[in-house]
Design a protein around this motif. Sequence first.
Motif: not given
Length: 164
Positions: A85-109
């Motif tokens: 976790r938080w280690g080195p990576r070739t690529l990281d793509v994080d979904v920051v926000t989508v149309d103001g949707v909130t989610s507490e699903h462990p796969e998509l916060l």
Amino acid sequence: MTRAVLSIGSNLGDRFAYLQSVVDGLRPFLVAVSPVYETAAWGVEDQPDFLNAVVVVAADDVDEWGWLRRGQALENAAGRVREKRWGPRTLDVDVVTVDGVTSEHPELLLPHPGAHERATVLIPWLDVEPDAVLPGHGPVAALKFSSEGVRRREDLVLSGGVNS
């Protein structure tokens, strides 16, 4: 039409090429592509510096899960290995926000946890959306975060056809 803000980063291999691969892979959906920034790693600090950027994307038939899956597919194509976790990576793509949707699903916060404190997300986002609002936190321009160690890389320009 859904609109999403994605934060992209790389600190292994050809960092810029990995960021460009995201822009290329999302080209049909691109609304905006930020400048590239270089920052020291945090979390696990004994690793190479990151290149970071933000892309804003939009599509009629893609929801928050669709953006997550597209980001994961781009990470996989870049050979991303999740060892630490938080280690080195070739690529990281994080979904920051989508149309103001909130989610507490462990796969998509959503919004992405910690985005409100991360200059690596907020500075490039403000470059392309000065009036950006992070759900639950308000206008991005009003958020308190440290920009120490965040360096804009004028020599690296992502070719996306929008804001580039």
